[in-house]
Design an enzyme around this catalytic site. Structure first.
Site, PDB file in Angstrom:
ATOM      1  N   ARG A  19      40.195  41.486  66.440  1.00 21.15           N
ATOM      2  CA  ARG A  19      40.681  41.369  65.173  1.00 21.15           C
ATOM      3  C   ARG A  19      40.641  42.816  63.877  1.00 21.15           C
ATOM      4  O   ARG A  19      41.281  42.922  63.525  1.00 21.15           O
ATOM      5  CB  ARG A  19      40.706  39.950  64.253  1.00 21.15           C
ATOM      6  N   TYR A  69      62.070  42.822  46.899  1.00 17.58           N
ATOM      7  CA  TYR A  69      62.377  41.684  48.308  1.00 17.58           C
ATOM      8  C   TYR A  69      62.191  40.954  47.272  1.00 17.58           C
ATOM      9  O   TYR A  69      60.947  40.419  47.348  1.00 17.58           O
ATOM     10  CB  TYR A  69      61.719  42.673  48.990  1.00 17.58           C
ATOM     11  N   ASP A  99      57.642  50.179  48.211  1.00 19.27           N
ATOM     12  CA  ASP A  99      57.538  49.853  49.563  1.00 19.27           C
ATOM     13  C   ASP A  99      58.933  51.483  49.997  1.00 19.27           C
ATOM     14  O   ASP A  99      60.099  51.019  49.571  1.00 19.27           O
ATOM     15  CB  ASP A  99      58.553  48.098  49.332  1.00 19.27           C
ATOM     16  N   LYS A 150      61.761  46.234  60.614  1.00 20.42           N
ATOM     17  CA  LYS A 150      62.728  46.636  60.316  1.00 20.42           C
ATOM     18  C   LYS A 150      63.163  48.099  60.882  1.00 20.42           C
ATOM     19  O   LYS A 150      63.139  47.825  62.097  1.00 20.42           O
ATOM     20  CB  LYS A 150      63.609  46.612  58.695  1.00 20.42           C
TER      21      LYS A 150
HETATM   22  C1  LIG Z   1      61.578  42.408  55.030  1.00 19.34           C
HETATM   23  C2  LIG Z   1      61.223  43.067  53.937  1.00 19.34           C
HETATM   24  C3  LIG Z   1      59.797  42.915  53.354  1.00 19.34           C
HETATM   25  C4  LIG Z   1      59.074  42.263  54.445  1.00 19.34           C
HETATM   26  O1  LIG Z   1      58.562  42.138  55.795  1.00 19.34           O
HETATM   27  P1  LIG Z   1      58.342  41.515  57.075  1.00 19.34           P
HETATM   28  O2  LIG Z   1      58.176  41.661  57.617  1.00 19.34           O
HETATM   29  O3  LIG Z   1      59.613  40.149  56.568  1.00 19.34           O
HETATM   30  O4  LIG Z   1      57.339  40.107  56.390  1.00 19.34           O
HETATM   31  C5  LIG Z   1      59.136  43.742  52.598  1.00 19.34           C
HETATM   32  N1  LIG Z   1      59.863  44.463  52.195  1.00 19.34           N
HETATM   33  C6  LIG Z   1      61.556  44.963  51.990  1.00 19.34           C
HETATM   34  C7  LIG Z   1      62.062  45.747  51.858  1.00 19.34           C
HETATM   35  C8  LIG Z   1      61.932  43.537  53.173  1.00 19.34           C
HETATM   36  O5  LIG Z   1      62.710  44.303  53.767  1.00 19.34           O
END
Ligand SMILES: *Cc1c(COP(=O)(O)O)cnc(C)c1O
Length: 382
Positions: free
Chosen positions: A46, A98, A170, A195
């Site tokens: 962890r 998001y 982000d 992504k």
């Molecule tokens: C998908 C996404 C998230 C969340 O990420 P997860 O891996 O699904 O938990 C946060 N911000 C953006 C812009 C995203 O596209």
């Protein structure tokens, strides 16, 4: 090292035990100690795992940052970051956020006494007006989802500095290939690694990258305390995905440009949201802070019949109808009924999410096949 070289080599050393060029999947929970406290830097997975360490170093290098931290999901990385705050603290964030982040802020952490304000951050003056003596964090996302608004990171960084709070960005949509928030003055950059970074729709993961040593130490403490860390196999898959990040992003950007330009001329299409189009409201800021505009595009149809959108969404054959984005394959989605369905219709329309809004994640297929696919789906409209 330049980006392409870093994408392939950063963080990765030949395995000390065998010379394996690929970092092994260290599928272990614990590590044998010679005597109590006498170990090789690893005690429990962890806290630390060698496969994760390699990935954390790679991600830090790609974002031109000092410290990388990986989490089980993108949401777990934001969840951990909010734990830097305490009751009474305030966060100013974007109104085109998001959906999962909006839910975490308003349905989870608001209940712990943290206050969240949402403003249209594409004009930095709105952010300045929302700051209070209790603001500890400005949380931005650019380009935004799904309207592809652009937020001026350097302008927000100047505000954060003046105000003595953190700026977190982000960077999921842009990726470090197109944009480096830390270089523009942000304190924290976050990724849904799920992504583009992983890139093959086979992993969920999140990451944070920071420069400040004390901030990194606190985040590592929270990462270990809360424990939402990814397993070594997922870290391996992301390390593999990163090796082609520059190739994939270049093609995502080229295909995005071709599809956006084509859509903008289509008689059934009303508006196209892609920051690379000269008519985009924040095109100048995008051109200044990004090295390319990526493969995320949203568009609306003429008229406002939801049924037309449904027809296009179900009529595509190469674009798959699915949530998520950033994989090699093209996806399309319908914010009004999928990702943003929980927002009441009036509120949705107020923030610009029309019933006919369609979001594309343009993949790296042959772009003519993508255009042909959209063309036949749009042709089915009366
Ligand atoms: C998908 C996404 C998230 C969340 O990420 P997860 O891996 O699904 O938990 C946060 N911000 C953006 C812009 C995203 O596209």
């Amino acid at each position: 090292m330049r980006f392409a070289t870093k994408a392939i080599h950063a963080g990765v050393e030949p395995d000390p035990a065998t010379g394996a060029i690929m970092t092994p999947i260290y599928q272990t929970s614990t590590y044998v100690q010679k005597a109590p406290g006498d170990h090789k830097g690893y005690e429990y997975s962890r806290t630390h795992n060698p496969t994760r360490t390699a990935l954390q170093k790679a991600l830090a290098a790609l974002e031109n940052g000092k410290h990388g931290l990986c989490f089980a999901t993108g949401m777990a990385s934001i969840d951990t970051l909010v734990k830097l705050l305490k009751p009474g603290d305030e966060v100013v964030s974007t109104d085109d956020l998001y959906g999962g982040t909006y839910r975490l802020f308003t349905k989870v952490y608001a209940g712990f006494g943290i206050k969240f304000t949402f403003v249209d951050m594409s004009d930095p003056r709105n952010v300045e007006a929302a700051l209070t003596p209790n603001t500890r964090l400005i949380w931005a996302e650019t380009p935004t989802n799904p309207l592809l608004k652009i937020i001026d990171i350097a302008a927000l960084a100047a505000l954060a500095k003046k105000h003595g709070c953190w700026l977190g960005v982000d960077n999921t949509f842009a990726t470090p290939y197109f944009q480096n928030p830390l270089d523009l003055g942000a304190d924290i950059v976050m990724h849904s690694v799920t992504k583009y970074l992983a890139g093959h729709s086979d992993v969920v993961m999140g990451a944070l990258v920071v420069n400040d040593d004390a901030l990194a130490e606190r985040l590592a403490f929270l990462q270990n305390s809360s424990g939402a860390t990814p397993g070594p196999q997922d870290c391996f898959l992301v390390l593999r995905g990163l090796k082609t990040l520059h190739l994939r992003m270049q093609r995502h950007g080229e295909n995005g440009a071709a599809v956006a330009t084509w859509l903008a001329k289509h008689p059934k299409v009303d508006r196209v949201f892609w920051p690379g189009l000269p008519g985009h409201v924040n095109h100048a800021v995008a051109a200044r802070q990004m090295r390319g505009f990526g493969g995320m595009i949203s568009f609306t149809l003429k008229g406002d019949r939801m049924a037309d959108a449904t027809r296009v969404l179900s009529g595509c054959k190469v674009f798959a109808l699915a949530e998520s984005l950033g994989g090699v394959e093209s996806l399309l989605g319908h914010p009004a009924s999928m990702t943003h369905a929980s927002i009441p219709r009036e509120e949705r329309l107020r923030i610009g999410l029309a019933d006919t809004l369609i979001r594309l994640s343009v993949g790296v297929e042959d772009v003519q096949d993508l255009i042909d696919d959209l063309d036949q789906a749009l042709a089915s409209l009366g």
